[in-house]
Motif scaffolding. Structure first.
Motif, PDB file in Angstrom:
ATOM      1  N   TYR A  92       0.876  -1.176   0.000  1.00  0.00           N
ATOM      2  CA  TYR A  92       0.000   0.000   0.000  1.00  0.00           C
ATOM      3  C   TYR A  92       0.910   1.222   0.000  1.00  0.00           C
ATOM      4  CZ  TYR A  92      -3.827   3.149   1.460  1.00  0.00           C
ATOM      5  OH  TYR A  92      -4.752   4.155   1.548  1.00  0.00           O
ATOM      6  N   PHE A 114       2.562   4.738  -2.311  1.00  0.00           N
ATOM      7  CA  PHE A 114       2.001   6.045  -2.644  1.00  0.00           C
ATOM      8  C   PHE A 114       1.101   5.987  -3.882  1.00  0.00           C
ATOM      9  CE2 PHE A 114       5.537   6.419  -5.658  1.00  0.00           C
ATOM     10  CZ  PHE A 114       5.011   7.222  -6.671  1.00  0.00           C
ATOM     11  N   ARG A 124      -2.522   5.208  -3.093  1.00  0.00           N
ATOM     12  CA  ARG A 124      -3.071   6.394  -2.432  1.00  0.00           C
ATOM     13  C   ARG A 124      -3.385   7.499  -3.450  1.00  0.00           C
ATOM     14  NH1 ARG A 124       0.362   4.236   1.862  1.00  0.00           N
ATOM     15  NH2 ARG A 124      -0.603   4.577   3.910  1.00  0.00           N
ATOM     16  N   GLN A 146      -6.884   9.446  -4.175  1.00  0.00           N
ATOM     17  CA  GLN A 146      -7.001  10.894  -4.308  1.00  0.00           C
ATOM     18  C   GLN A 146      -7.673  11.272  -5.620  1.00  0.00           C
ATOM     19  OE1 GLN A 146      -6.093  13.426  -1.987  1.00  0.00           O
ATOM     20  NE2 GLN A 146      -6.165  11.564  -0.747  1.00  0.00           N
ATOM     21  N   GLN A 182       4.648   2.856   6.326  1.00  0.00           N
ATOM     22  CA  GLN A 182       3.371   3.469   5.969  1.00  0.00           C
ATOM     23  C   GLN A 182       3.352   4.980   6.199  1.00  0.00           C
ATOM     24  OE1 GLN A 182       0.318   2.083   4.468  1.00  0.00           O
ATOM     25  NE2 GLN A 182       2.133   0.936   3.807  1.00  0.00           N
ATOM     26  N   TYR A 201       5.207   6.334   3.109  1.00  0.00           N
ATOM     27  CA  TYR A 201       4.414   6.287   1.880  1.00  0.00           C
ATOM     28  C   TYR A 201       3.266   7.300   1.911  1.00  0.00           C
ATOM     29  CZ  TYR A 201       6.719   2.264  -0.277  1.00  0.00           C
ATOM     30  OH  TYR A 201       7.624   1.433  -0.893  1.00  0.00           O
ATOM     31  N   GLU A 202       2.691   7.488   3.076  1.00  0.00           N
ATOM     32  CA  GLU A 202       1.633   8.501   3.184  1.00  0.00           C
ATOM     33  C   GLU A 202       2.190   9.891   2.879  1.00  0.00           C
ATOM     34  OE1 GLU A 202      -2.362   9.820   4.245  1.00  0.00           O
ATOM     35  OE2 GLU A 202      -1.537   7.831   3.855  1.00  0.00           O
ATOM     36  N   LYS A 254       1.065  12.319  -0.199  1.00  0.00           N
ATOM     37  CA  LYS A 254       0.591  13.682   0.078  1.00  0.00           C
ATOM     38  C   LYS A 254       1.332  14.700  -0.785  1.00  0.00           C
ATOM     39  CE  LYS A 254      -0.429  16.722   4.027  1.00  0.00           C
ATOM     40  NZ  LYS A 254       0.287  17.951   3.648  1.00  0.00           N
ATOM     41  N   TYR A 310      -4.452  17.396  -0.629  1.00  0.00           N
ATOM     42  CA  TYR A 310      -4.502  15.979  -0.268  1.00  0.00           C
ATOM     43  C   TYR A 310      -5.757  15.790   0.559  1.00  0.00           C
ATOM     44  CZ  TYR A 310      -2.960  11.346   1.284  1.00  0.00           C
ATOM     45  OH  TYR A 310      -2.859   9.994   1.509  1.00  0.00           O
ATOM     46  N   THR A 367      -8.800  14.055   2.712  1.00  0.00           N
ATOM     47  CA  THR A 367      -9.115  13.014   3.687  1.00  0.00           C
ATOM     48  C   THR A 367     -10.596  13.130   4.027  1.00  0.00           C
ATOM     49  OG1 THR A 367      -8.516  14.445   5.551  1.00  0.00           O
ATOM     50  CG2 THR A 367      -6.800  12.978   4.688  1.00  0.00           C
TER      51      THR A 367
END
Length: 411
Positions: free
Chosen positions: A60, A62, A65, A69, A265, A268-269, A273, A283, A285
């Motif tokens: 999991y 980028f 993610r 997005q 994690q 990668y978050e 972002k 970004y 949420t």
């Protein structure tokens, strides 16, 4: 940026729908209703999403993610062509094959690649080329494996600065060639390239920490020079500066204390972002955590915030009829005699009777596992209809992202 002997499998950027039915001037970062915004990702194990002791199916990184997005902004498709162990020479070889549209082999791309995806992607360059030609955005992470041999084993050579200077000349040439080939295939795509974070903390690097930091800065400077040259020729290439994200936080952002340089994690978050802010300027949420008993619904980028939460029945998501038709901008007509909701939007129609396992979509009957129903919620009688069936029947794109427990509905 991954060691060549590590294995990986394809990191899927788009989670399969689980519901049973259903910049620069001249470069766009938004798209019209009905259009699909396409992202194509190339690079090393950072793009692949590698983490130690994780199965490839559980990666999991980028890129997935970014797929999430993209769904906040409209219909989207993300293709991940990350190859673990790839260096800049391998990237140049691979993109050249893509430009030529000629199938190749993993060894021809780069000797010693052990990622099984290398062979798959090498053989399927025709599809990859088509994806590049249709892309709105292309992302690239590359260069870590160029440096990795110099610091493998945790030892930093005393002449690191001199060796980095030499390898950066090769990196600049390889990246420049790859970018030119991508631009030849698709002159209008935005190409977003990250620089290289430095993963070794001061506690491990000791007196060489400053030298490693300078090496990362040299990578950034070289990348900026390559991008400037591309844009001088009419390119739409941008840099994502990830070095500051990791500086001084190496142990918090990577697996380095376990002997692995890859992001965790948190890392990668942070990468996702930064890429998202470059591509969309934000970004996104969700406004609140999603309870296990329900899901969130996002329609055209807006959360469906209502006192009447979605209901899950037999893996099907139901929403209050009036709430969803208002969110979709659809016209609702209610037939009291047959207890049927007739919903119209853009020349398409869906008719949903209450407590019947058959609905009508654009004049054709369709069976449903769980019928629409009426129940009292917060003291009010509300009619609940199957979200995916309704939205899909009206021509909307419906995607479920399991990690966010969110259904995205886009025109």
């Amino acid at each position: 940026m991954k060691n060549a002997w590590r294995k990986s499998w394809i990191a899927l950027a788009c989670t399969t729908l689980a519901l049973p039915v259903f910049g620069l001037t001249g470069v766009r970062d938004t798209f019209a209703a009905g259009e699909t915004y396409k992202i194509v990702s190339f690079g090393d194990s950072i793009t692949a999403g590698y983490e130690p002791e994780k199965a490839p199916a559980d990666y999991y990184g980028f890129v997935p993610r970014l797929a999430e997005q993209a769904r906040f902004h409209g219909r989207s498709e993300v293709n991940n062509y990350g190859i673990s162990g790839l260096n800049s020479t391998g990237l140049e070889h691979y993109i050249e094959a893509v430009r030529a549209g000629t199938a190749t082999t993993a060894d021809a791309v780069q000797a010693g690649l052990r990622d099984p995806n290398a062979a798959v992607f090498a053989a399927d360059v025709a599809k990859v080329r088509s994806d590049v030609a249709d892309a709105d955005v292309i992302t690239i992470t590359i260069g870590g494996n160029d440096l990795l041999p110099l610091i493998r084993g945790g030892e930093v050579p005393q002449d690191l600065a001199a060796q980095v200077e030499t390898l950066l000349k090769s990196y600049a040439s390889n990246l420049g060639s790859a970018l030119s080939d991508l631009r030849e295939i698709n002159p209008d795509a935005r190409i977003v390239v990250s620089d290289q974070y430095q993963p070794v903390p001061a506690i491990k690097a000791g007196t060489q920490y400053a030298t490693l930091t300078q090496a990362a800065a040299a990578y950034t400077s070289t990348l900026n020079q390559v991008i400037a040259a591309q844009n001088a020729e009419g390119g739409h290439v941008e840099a994502v500066n990830v070095v500051p994200l990791f500086a001084g936080r190496e142990t918090q952002m990577t697996h380095i204390m376990r002997g692995d340089i890859h992001p965790n994690q948190v890392g990668y978050e942070a990468l996702a972002k930064t890429f998202a802010e470059k591509i969309w300027g934000e970004y996104r949420t969700l406004s609140a955590p999603v309870p296990a008993s329900t899901v969130a619904v996002v329609v055209s980028g807006k959360e469906l915030n209502t006192a009447f939460k979605p209901v899950l029945k037999n893996s099907t998501t139901f929403v209050v009829l009036r709430d969803i038709t208002d969110a979709l901008g659809a016209e609702l007509k209610w037939e009291n005699k047959t207890s049927t909701a007739n919903i119209d939007f853009g020349g398409r129609s869906v008719s949903i009777p209450i407590d019947k396992k058959s609905i009508t979509v654009n004049g054709k009957a369709m069976a449903v596992q769980v019928p629409a129903f009426t129940q009292k919620t917060n003291g009010q009688a509300k009619t609940y209809v199957p979200l995916a069936v309704l939205a899909d029947g009206l021509g909307f794109d419906v995607q479920y992202t399991s990690r966010l427990r969110t259904v995205f509905v886009n025109p």
